[in-house]
Design a protein around this motif. Structure first.
Motif, PDB file in Angstrom:
ATOM      1  N   ILE A   1       0.849  -1.201   0.000  1.00 45.48           N
ATOM      2  CA  ILE A   1       0.000   0.000   0.000  1.00 45.48           C
ATOM      3  C   ILE A   1       0.882   1.248   0.000  1.00 45.48           C
ATOM      4  O   ILE A   1       0.652   2.195  -0.743  1.00 45.48           O
ATOM      5  CB  ILE A   1      -0.947  -0.001   1.231  1.00 45.48           C
ATOM      6  CG1 ILE A   1      -1.915  -1.172   1.118  1.00 45.48           C
ATOM      7  CG2 ILE A   1      -1.685   1.323   1.347  1.00 45.48           C
ATOM      8  CD1 ILE A   1      -2.741  -1.424   2.360  1.00 45.48           C
ATOM      9  N   GLN A   2       1.935   1.179   0.811  1.00 47.56           N
ATOM     10  CA  GLN A   2       2.830   2.323   0.919  1.00 47.56           C
ATOM     11  C   GLN A   2       3.488   2.647  -0.429  1.00 47.56           C
ATOM     12  O   GLN A   2       3.595   3.804  -0.816  1.00 47.56           O
ATOM     13  CB  GLN A   2       3.893   2.005   1.983  1.00 47.56           C
ATOM     14  CG  GLN A   2       4.703   3.188   2.434  1.00 47.56           C
ATOM     15  CD  GLN A   2       3.806   4.316   2.946  1.00 47.56           C
ATOM     16  OE1 GLN A   2       2.730   4.051   3.470  1.00 47.56           O
ATOM     17  NE2 GLN A   2       4.240   5.546   2.751  1.00 47.56           N
ATOM     18  N   GLU A   3       3.859   1.602  -1.136  1.00 49.15           N
ATOM     19  CA  GLU A   3       4.473   1.824  -2.459  1.00 49.15           C
ATOM     20  C   GLU A   3       3.483   2.450  -3.426  1.00 49.15           C
ATOM     21  O   GLU A   3       3.829   3.297  -4.241  1.00 49.15           O
ATOM     22  CB  GLU A   3       4.975   0.499  -3.023  1.00 49.15           C
ATOM     23  CG  GLU A   3       6.303   0.105  -2.406  1.00 49.15           C
ATOM     24  CD  GLU A   3       7.140  -0.729  -3.372  1.00 49.15           C
ATOM     25  OE1 GLU A   3       7.322  -0.291  -4.530  1.00 49.15           O
ATOM     26  OE2 GLU A   3       7.587  -1.809  -2.949  1.00 49.15           O
ATOM     27  N   LEU A   4       2.231   1.994  -3.334  1.00 47.99           N
ATOM     28  CA  LEU A   4       1.218   2.563  -4.221  1.00 47.99           C
ATOM     29  C   LEU A   4       0.939   4.024  -3.859  1.00 47.99           C
ATOM     30  O   LEU A   4       0.672   4.848  -4.735  1.00 47.99           O
ATOM     31  CB  LEU A   4      -0.074   1.737  -4.164  1.00 47.99           C
ATOM     32  CG  LEU A   4       0.035   0.320  -4.749  1.00 47.99           C
ATOM     33  CD1 LEU A   4      -1.337  -0.362  -4.758  1.00 47.99           C
ATOM     34  CD2 LEU A   4       0.603   0.341  -6.173  1.00 47.99           C
ATOM     35  N   GLU A   5       1.001   4.350  -2.588  1.00 48.40           N
ATOM     36  CA  GLU A   5       0.838   5.752  -2.166  1.00 48.40           C
ATOM     37  C   GLU A   5       1.915   6.622  -2.817  1.00 48.40           C
ATOM     38  O   GLU A   5       1.640   7.730  -3.274  1.00 48.40           O
ATOM     39  CB  GLU A   5       0.924   5.882  -0.638  1.00 48.40           C
ATOM     40  CG  GLU A   5      -0.261   5.273   0.119  1.00 48.40           C
ATOM     41  CD  GLU A   5      -1.504   6.142   0.089  1.00 48.40           C
ATOM     42  OE1 GLU A   5      -1.469   7.221  -0.527  1.00 48.40           O
ATOM     43  OE2 GLU A   5      -2.526   5.723   0.681  1.00 48.40           O
ATOM     44  N   LYS A   6       3.127   6.086  -2.824  1.00 44.44           N
ATOM     45  CA  LYS A   6       4.223   6.840  -3.445  1.00 44.44           C
ATOM     46  C   LYS A   6       3.983   6.986  -4.944  1.00 44.44           C
ATOM     47  O   LYS A   6       4.202   8.054  -5.512  1.00 44.44           O
ATOM     48  CB  LYS A   6       5.558   6.103  -3.222  1.00 44.44           C
ATOM     49  CG  LYS A   6       6.148   6.317  -1.863  1.00 44.44           C
ATOM     50  CD  LYS A   6       7.522   5.659  -1.802  1.00 44.44           C
ATOM     51  CE  LYS A   6       8.050   5.661  -0.386  1.00 44.44           C
ATOM     52  NZ  LYS A   6       9.122   4.676  -0.222  1.00 44.44           N
TER      53      LYS A   6
ATOM     54  N   PHE B   1       1.188   7.036  -6.360  1.00 44.52           N
ATOM     55  CA  PHE B   1       0.081   7.981  -6.535  1.00 44.52           C
ATOM     56  C   PHE B   1       0.624   9.407  -6.604  1.00 44.52           C
ATOM     57  O   PHE B   1       0.293  10.187  -7.501  1.00 44.52           O
ATOM     58  CB  PHE B   1      -0.916   7.829  -5.379  1.00 44.52           C
ATOM     59  CG  PHE B   1      -2.161   8.660  -5.532  1.00 44.52           C
ATOM     60  CD1 PHE B   1      -3.282   8.140  -6.159  1.00 44.52           C
ATOM     61  CD2 PHE B   1      -2.209   9.976  -5.061  1.00 44.52           C
ATOM     62  CE1 PHE B   1      -4.430   8.899  -6.319  1.00 44.52           C
ATOM     63  CE2 PHE B   1      -3.355  10.746  -5.219  1.00 44.52           C
ATOM     64  CZ  PHE B   1      -4.469  10.190  -5.846  1.00 44.52           C
ATOM     65  N   ILE B   2       1.491   9.723  -5.654  1.00 39.94           N
ATOM     66  CA  ILE B   2       2.046  11.087  -5.607  1.00 39.94           C
ATOM     67  C   ILE B   2       2.896  11.362  -6.845  1.00 39.94           C
ATOM     68  O   ILE B   2       2.771  12.425  -7.476  1.00 39.94           O
ATOM     69  CB  ILE B   2       2.866  11.276  -4.314  1.00 39.94           C
ATOM     70  CG1 ILE B   2       1.910  11.239  -3.119  1.00 39.94           C
ATOM     71  CG2 ILE B   2       3.654  12.581  -4.339  1.00 39.94           C
ATOM     72  CD1 ILE B   2       2.586  11.094  -1.775  1.00 39.94           C
TER      73      ILE B   2
END
Lengths: 211, 836
Positions: free
Chosen positions: A37-42, A44-45
């Motif tokens: 999830i954290q990688e996808l958040e990155k 996303f940004i």
């Protein structure tokens, strides 16, 4: 007259439903861990920054039409166009509609194709993939964004109802031909129809708004 | 009194026990009784017509004599006054109950409609007025719904008579101030007070002592003149007959004590009171030298919206706003709509009760839906049933006057009407109902031009509605509840940024310029288009801010109501900035805050930092691919190349690494974009190694021609197949999207492709796949075809591979994603190797 609006992406990107983007387009599964999830958040940004620094804009074509209704059909008297709708689970768009109908087409325009192809051709597969999913949901966010405005303009107090072509209550894709005619969209517009009535670029959505 | 006169069976002429019949058979006796009371000092003569309505008379078979008997009853009282030459005495037409209890769900007692009842009272009232009644009295009433019907019927008769006739209404309550079904005296007062009643009070059931509590309540709260007509004490059973033993002296003492303590305007006697009782009361009362009795009550804010039973539904000391629960709404709740479609009233009542438990003060009810034509019947049925179980009053939400009228007539309480506006003429259909039943109504700031956006426009429309309501329909300001309209703040457009401020300003101005009116807002629309967590906060802060501007009521999900002090301060500040348009990017800040919340729940951790240094070179390279770590890959490849040929590196190191990546994807350990990152490193590695490859060697495991079919523009699936297939050692000739069938076949033939791979999103475009298979078959070719896409499945593959009963020689294979496509391709290549 069809209203044409150009909207900066920073205005409607906030309306992207991140959960849906992650799950339906970016491949996130329920059993994936927090790191994923954290990688996808990155991602996303990063994708957002890429888009904000590009020439991509949101384009909205919409108009309010006076219509007449009969049984399961809606007629645009000034254009001589009649649409039939199927009844599914007791619901029919024609019977739910009032005497005013808003039609809306939103697109991210041709610019989005250029950027996607560039990323693919560079072998930047993952960024191309992120970009594709992101822009797909950007089109949806733009549709939502404009629906918000349309509701205020219509003075809607009823729960929102927005339907797109190709889904169960409005399955006939060929109606999109009429839709484009009603909204005065043509070959030279930023969005066009293919022979099978799909919108091109695919980062576009069309909708019928009841309220 | 009648019983004391020697009345013979002949006097009844076969209708024994029907005392009203004596009005025509023995007017002398009736007039004599009137005279006795007049001589005792009575100023108002209650006529002998208590049971003179059609329903009661029908029991004796006298339903055709309603007019004659009531007319005579009024005439007898009038004659008595005239014969004694008294100038300031009046005739009061008495109307008792019908015996039905319309608010009951009992199949017999409750089996009468509101309209039937009001017609019965109208008929009786008309005869009494024609006979000379100066005022009408609805008395000894047990059921508040019958009282409403009686008032409507009596008012109709009065209005059509062109005479000035007053209307007095009296209910019967026990010593705890409750009517038969528990309707409290103040509830009854609030329900009838704006229905055109001139005097309101109580009679019968108890003596004056037991009435004191009720008298006190009326005295403190009633804006109407008050009438008190007790029995001569509590009835005692003597030989099966009721006896009233309170002496005239004691009776007069108690009453005169009340006259000094409470605001009482009309006094009199009911069961067991003789001319002596009246005489004593009159003497005592006159000795008190009372002056003006019409004064304002101590409590001016008598509750506007009571239900059937609850005395004050609005909790004492509760701070605004009143919450109108929004969940029984066919247009706002799927759950409620399903219950309505199935006529599940009990479950709907549970929904009303649960909202009440969550502190909803009123319950909004909207049964309008296109699926059913019987909104009127449904809302009425629900209203009658729910009145017994729910204390919160109802808010009838419909645009149809007929629906509203029926619901009001079925509901024993006093509902709020939702709503009127100036968009059409419907206001002139709905306001008469509001007036007739003394209700309150929500009024929307909407006119023919649509919803008012600025405070100025809102005020202008509100004033217009106010003038129509107060001038044309004689309503009071307090009967109007203005909705100054809520727009969504989720547009980010300049045009709407001040919309909340305009709405709030309008509330403030309205309350100042139109004193007495109330205000309401439908809240949830303000956050339309935002995420659920953002909506909750924005709705609440909007509601609380509106209250600061003077908002009285809100249509809201009661479950979500919290005091502002319980909310996160930062979130309140962000919401307030958005609502009051304080600064730039308020919308983005607000939305992004709620996205950050979601992010915080995912702790940061970088899993890419895997130590690769200590591994042997081949494993270190594989690790780089698997963990998607681009850095230093070329160096590692160069080091390995010292001991291994480029071709061997690709076959024994790189391709097995991609296989591991594919497996990890399959087990759910990693997700698709991560596979693509690995593919990027793979591509980088192969591109680097290409320079060292033997020019004649064929590294490729096989060749495919790939395309998205004609008419279809969706190429994400096709591109994924390309990336995965290519980086697993195959040559991919990508023809792009919207590719005609002939071009695909031609390329496959010239490139000697091992397979054709096709993608399509929709059912319509997938027909192109069939065309391609048929053409290949026609040409006698045996190239396998792999197909995929959202509308494609195994069955479709089987169907198109069957051409006129024969299988296509090359075979058609369905692939659910790029990885299963890779496996199919491997199978195809292995099979062809075996057959060679």
């Amino acid at each position: 007259m069809t209203q044409k609006k150009v909207i900066n992406p920073d205005k409607f990107i906030p309306f992207i439903n991140k959960q849906v983007l992650f799950k339906t387009s970016w491949g996130l599964k329920d059993n994936n861990n927090q790191d994923t999830i954290q990688e996808l958040e990155k991602a996303f940004i990063a994708t957002k920054e890429l888009i904000l620094s590009s020439y991509i804009k949101g384009l909205v074509y919409s108009n309010i039409f006076s219509v007449t209704k009969e049984n399961n059909s809606i007629t645009f008297p000034e254009h001589g166009i009649t649409w039939e709708f199927p009844t599914v689970d007791g619901k029919n768009i024609a019977s739910a509609a009032g005497n005013k109908l808003v039609l809306q087409v939103v697109t991210l325009g041709k610019e989005v194709l250029k950027l996607y192809e560039e990323l693919e051709n560079q072998g930047n597969y993952s960024n191309a993939f992120y970009f594709h999913g992101f822009t797909t949901w950007m089109a949806e966010a733009l549709a939502q964004y404009n629906h918000n405005t349309v509701r205020n303009e219509l003075g809607s107090r009823l729960p929102p109802e927005r339907y797109s072509f190709g889904y169960s209550l409005c399955p006939d894709m060929s109606m999109q031909k009429d839709l484009f005619k009603l909204l005065e969209l043509n070959e030279n517009s930023e969005v066009r129809l293919t022979e099978s009535f799909m919108m091109y670029p695919e980062q576009s959505t069309s909708a019928l708004i009841l309220h | 009194m009648l019983q004391k006169h020697k009345i013979t069976p002949e006097d009844f002429k076969g209708y024994e026990g029907t005392f009203e019949y004596l009005n025509i058979t023995r007017p002398d006796i009736i007039q004599d009784i009137h005279k006795q009371y007049l001589l005792a000092g009575a100023m108002v003569m209650d006529t002998n017509s208590f049971g003179g309505n059609r329903i009661k008379l029908k029991e004796a078979g006298l339903e055709n004599k309603v007019y004659e008997l009531n007319y005579a009853a009024a005439q007898n009282a009038k004659e008595a006054i005239k014969s004694l030459g008294i100038k300031d005495a009046f005739v009061m037409g008495s109307m008792g109950p019908t015996g039905f209890l319309p608010s009951s769900t009992d199949p017999t007692l409750g089996n009468i409609s509101f309209n039937e009842l009001s017609d019965v009272f109208e008929e009786q009232a008309k005869a009494l007025i024609d006979g000379g009644a100066d005022l009408l009295l609805l008395e000894t009433q047990h059921d508040i719904l019958e009282v409403k019907a009686g008032i409507v019927g009596a008012r109709k008769a009065i209005n059509s008579s062109c005479k000035e006739v007053a209307l007095q209404v009296q209910v019967t309550v026990d010593q705890y101030s409750n009517m038969l079904f528990g309707t409290h005296i103040l509830t009854a007062l609030t329900i009838i007070k704006d229905m055109g009643v001139d005097v309101f009070g109580i009679n019968c059931s108890t003596g004056p002592t037991e009435m004191e509590n009720t008298i006190k309540l009326l005295s403190e709260n009633s804006p109407l003149p008050i009438s008190i007509i007790p029995n001569a004490g509590m009835p005692e059973n003597v030989d099966g007959k009721a006896h009233y033993k309170m002496t005239p002296e004691l009776f007069a003492d108690v009453i005169s004590n009340y006259l000094t303590k409470y605001r009482i305007n009309v006094i009199g006697g009911c069961c067991g009171t003789t001319p002596d009782h009246i005489k004593n009361v009159k003497i005592k009362a006159e000795s008190l030298k009372l002056t003006d009795r019409i004064s304002n009550p101590k409590n001016q804010n008598i509750n506007q919206l009571p239900t059937f039973c609850s005395p004050i539904s609005i909790k004492e000391g509760k701070i605004a706003p009143l919450i109108i629960g929004e969940r029984i709404n066919s247009q706002g709740s799927r759950k409620a709509k399903d219950l309505m479609l199935q006529d599940k009233y009990d479950e709907l009542i549970d929904l009303a009760k649960s909202q009440e438990q969550q502190n909803a003060d009123l319950i909004d009810c909207c049964f309008a839906m296109t699926e059913r034509p019987d909104e009127e019947l449904q809302l009425s049925t629900f209203s009658k049933k729910v009145a017994y179980t729910t204390n919160a009053p109802l808010c009838f939400d419909s645009t149809e006057a007929s629906v509203l009228e029926s619901a009001v007539k079925s509901y024993a309480g006093k509902p709020l009407i939702n709503s009127i506006n100036l968009e059409s003429d419907k206001i002139h259909q709905i306001l008469p109902i509001v007036k007739r039943f003394g209700l309150s109504t929500i009024a929307l700031c909407i006119n023919e031009q649509g919803m008012a956006k600025t405070a100025e426009q809102k005020i202008a429309i509100a004033k217009k509605i106010y003038n129509i309501a107060t001038n044309d329909y004689n309503l009071k300001a307090e009967q109007l509840v203005f909705d100054t309209l809520t727009f969504t703040l989720a547009t980010g457009e300049d045009e709407w940024k001040n919309s909340a401020i305009e709405t709030f300003e309008a509330i403030k101005l309205l309350k100042k310029e139109l004193p007495g009116v109330k205000t309401v807002l439908g809240v949830s629309n303000v956050s339309f288009g935002l995420s659920p967590s953002a909506r909750k906060i924005l709705n609440l802060v909007y509601l609380h801010t509106a209250v600061e501007y003077g908002l009285d009521m809100a249509i809201f999900n009661a479950e979500h109501f919290h005091p502002i002090s319980e909310l996160n301060k930062d979130e309140v500040a962000l919401a307030k900035a958005l609502i009051l348009n304080q600064g730039a990017s308020t919308l983005t800040n607000f939305i992004e805050h709620f996205q950050k919340i979601e992010k915080q729940s995912a702790p940061a951790k970088d899993n890419k930092q895997v130590v690769t240094e200590k591994l042997p070179l081949n494993k270190a390279i594989q690790q780089k691919i698997i963990t998607r770590d681009k850095e230093g890959i070329v160096d590692l490849l160069e080091q390995l190349r010292q001991t291994m040929k480029a071709e061997e590196i690709i076959n024994t190191v790189l391709l097995p690494a991609m296989k591991i990546v594919g497996d990890k994807m399959e087990t759910g350990e990693i997700i698709l974009p991560f596979v693509l990152e690995s593919a990027e490193i793979m591509k980088k590695s192969i591109t680097h190694l290409e320079q060292y490859l033997d020019k004649n060697s064929n590294m490729s495991k096989g060749t495919i021609v790939l395309a998205t079919v004609f008419g279809d523009v969706h190429d994400i699936g096709k591109n994924l197949v390309k990336t995965i297939t290519e980086n697993n050692g195959y040559k991919v000739i990508d023809l792009g999207k919207q590719v005609p069938a002939d071009k695909i076949i031609e390329t496959a033939l010239t490139e000697k492709a091992d397979a054709i791979t096709l993608s399509a999103l929709l059912v319509t475009t997938s027909k192109q796949m069939q065309i391609i298979v048929e053409k290949l078959n026609e040409l006698g070719k045996k190239i396998p075809v792999i197909i995929g896409g959202a509308a494609i499945n195994d069955n479709f593959a089987k169907t198109i591979s069957n051409i006129n009963g024969k299988q296509y020689a090359g075979g058609v294979f369905y692939s659910k994603d790029a990885f299963s496509g890779l496996k199919i391709l491997e199978g195809i290549i292995n099979d062809s190797k075996k057959s060679h």
